[in-house]
Design a protein around this motif. Structure first.
Motif, short mmCIF file in Angstrom:
data_model
loop_
_atom_site.label_atom_id
_atom_site.label_comp_id
_atom_site.label_asym_id
_atom_site.label_seq_id
_atom_site.Cartn_x
_atom_site.Cartn_y
_atom_site.Cartn_z
N ARG A 206 0.82 -1.21 0.00
CA ARG A 206 0.00 0.00 0.00
C ARG A 206 0.86 1.26 0.00
O ARG A 206 0.60 2.20 -0.77
CB ARG A 206 -0.91 0.00 1.24
N GLU A 207 1.88 1.29 0.85
CA GLU A 207 2.68 2.51 0.99
C GLU A 207 3.43 2.86 -0.30
O GLU A 207 3.36 4.01 -0.77
CB GLU A 207 3.67 2.35 2.16
N SER B 30 -7.18 4.42 1.04
CA SER B 30 -6.31 3.24 1.00
C SER B 30 -6.22 2.57 2.37
O SER B 30 -6.19 1.34 2.48
CB SER B 30 -4.92 3.63 0.49
N THR C 138 -0.96 16.09 0.31
CA THR C 138 -1.13 14.63 0.21
C THR C 138 -1.58 13.99 1.53
O THR C 138 -2.29 12.98 1.51
CB THR C 138 0.18 13.99 -0.24
N CYS D 103 2.66 2.00 -3.36
CA CYS D 103 1.65 2.36 -4.37
C CYS D 103 1.10 3.76 -4.14
O CYS D 103 0.90 4.53 -5.09
CB CYS D 103 0.52 1.33 -4.36
N CYS D 104 0.85 4.10 -2.86
CA CYS D 104 0.36 5.44 -2.54
C CYS D 104 1.39 6.50 -2.89
O CYS D 104 1.06 7.53 -3.50
CB CYS D 104 -0.01 5.52 -1.06
N GLN D 105 2.64 6.24 -2.52
CA GLN D 105 3.68 7.23 -2.81
C GLN D 105 3.88 7.40 -4.31
O GLN D 105 4.05 8.52 -4.79
CB GLN D 105 4.99 6.81 -2.14
N SER E 46 1.63 6.83 -6.71
CA SER E 46 0.44 7.48 -7.29
C SER E 46 0.43 8.98 -6.97
O SER E 46 0.14 9.81 -7.84
CB SER E 46 -0.84 6.82 -6.75
N PHE F 46 -7.41 9.97 -1.11
CA PHE F 46 -6.73 8.80 -1.65
C PHE F 46 -5.99 8.05 -0.55
O PHE F 46 -6.08 6.82 -0.45
CB PHE F 46 -5.75 9.23 -2.76
N THR F 47 -5.28 8.78 0.29
CA THR F 47 -4.54 8.16 1.40
C THR F 47 -5.50 7.54 2.41
O THR F 47 -5.32 6.39 2.83
CB THR F 47 -3.65 9.20 2.11
#
Length: 299
Positions: free
Chosen positions: A131-132, A193, A184, A134-136, A138, A189-190
């Motif tokens: 997850r981390e 997730s 962010t 992918c979030c960063q 994106s 989004f964060t």
């Protein structure tokens, strides 16, 4: 637990231990920074620099890992070489790299024959670890689009607070000059997730696997989290006091708790035919959480 460890070979425990070590290695830098910069009680109350979802998911995965015996497995040389390489990468002090190591190690763990609870634990850890990055990624590639959408969506709720404001990119500007810059850390989004990670964990804990109908619950949860975040950002636009309350104060914790409860509600109910499921303790765990919440509400 002692019998589990004594009867499990080093080969059997290699990837589970490596996965947990990589996760702790990824969490540790922010934990240390928070403890050094804040009073101990405040640091703990703020989750030691991480969302409480991360700690809940880690606790559940660890509980599942320790509940049953490890299957005796024979690891092929290629997996051993890959594991040694991953151990070497952990020596590099970088949280993002540690998350990638944890995700890779969890994936290699899943490649072996596993007890069902170990399969669920490894899946949960893989989802948390990936997850981390992918979030960063994106938020790096599409930060402008994501944050602009957050600001626009939040502005839809401004009439509820009788606020006149204009949206310019990821900034909401009031007529009186007070403005909110959406970054962010406040992005839906964060938060989405994290909510979906918790939902996945509780769903696997309760049912053992996902079904097609679970997609509907995930979509509903994502929309609810998006709405909660929009309302939060629009309220933060009112003035500095509201901003402090919802960004750093008790309001932020209350919203996280409310999101946690919404996530519990969005987990699909157990069907009658799901009797004797090996993760029944997971279902009991969710039931205990809901029961305690109802008791608190009644008092």
């Amino acid at each position: 637990m002692r019998s589990l460890a004594s009867k499990a070979s080093a080969e059997t425990l290699f990837f589970p231990l490596l996965t947990y070590l990589a996760v702790l290695n990824a969490l540790l830098p922010e934990v240390i920074r928070t403890l050094l910069s804040e009073p101990f009680n405040a640091a703990v109350f703020n989750g030691l620099g991480h969302s409480f979802v991360v700690w809940v998911v880690l606790f559940i995965s660890l509980r599942l890992t320790l509940e049953v015996r490890f299957n005796k497995v024979k690891t092929t040389p290629i997996y051993i070489y890959a594991g040694i390489l991953l151990c070497g990468l952990l020596l590099i002090p970088n949280a993002l790299l540690s998350w990638l190591v944890a995700a890779t190690s969890a994936w290699l763990w899943l490649r072996h024959p596993l007890q069902e609870k170990h399969r669920i634990a490894a899946t949960i850890l893989f989802a948390m670890a990936i997850r981390e990055p992918c979030c960063q990624l994106s938020l790096t590639l599409f930060a402008n689009q994501i944050l602009t959408f957050d600001a626009w969506f939040s502005s839809l709720f401004l009439p509820l607070f009788q606020i006149e404001a204009a949206v310019a990119g990821n900034t909401i500007v009031q007529a009186n000059g007070f403005s909110l810059l959406v970054l962010t850390g406040c992005s839906a989004f964060t938060n989405m997730s994290l909510a979906l990670l918790l939902w996945l964990t509780l769903s696997l804990l309760k049912h053992g696997e996902l079904e097609r109908r679970d997609i509907k619950h995930a979509v509903i949860l994502a929309l609810v989290v998006l709405t909660i975040n929009g309302l939060r950002l629009s309220a933060m636009t009112i003035d500095h006091d509201w901003y402090s309350f919802l960004h750093d104060g008790f309001g932020a914790t209350a919203i996280e708790l409310f999101t946690f409860i919404v996530t519990l509600i969005c987990v699909r109910r157990r069907d009658n035919y799901e009797n004797g499921h090996s993760t029944s303790t997971g279902s009991d765990f969710i039931h205990q959480l809901l029961t305690r919440f109802k008791n608190i509400k009644n008092h």
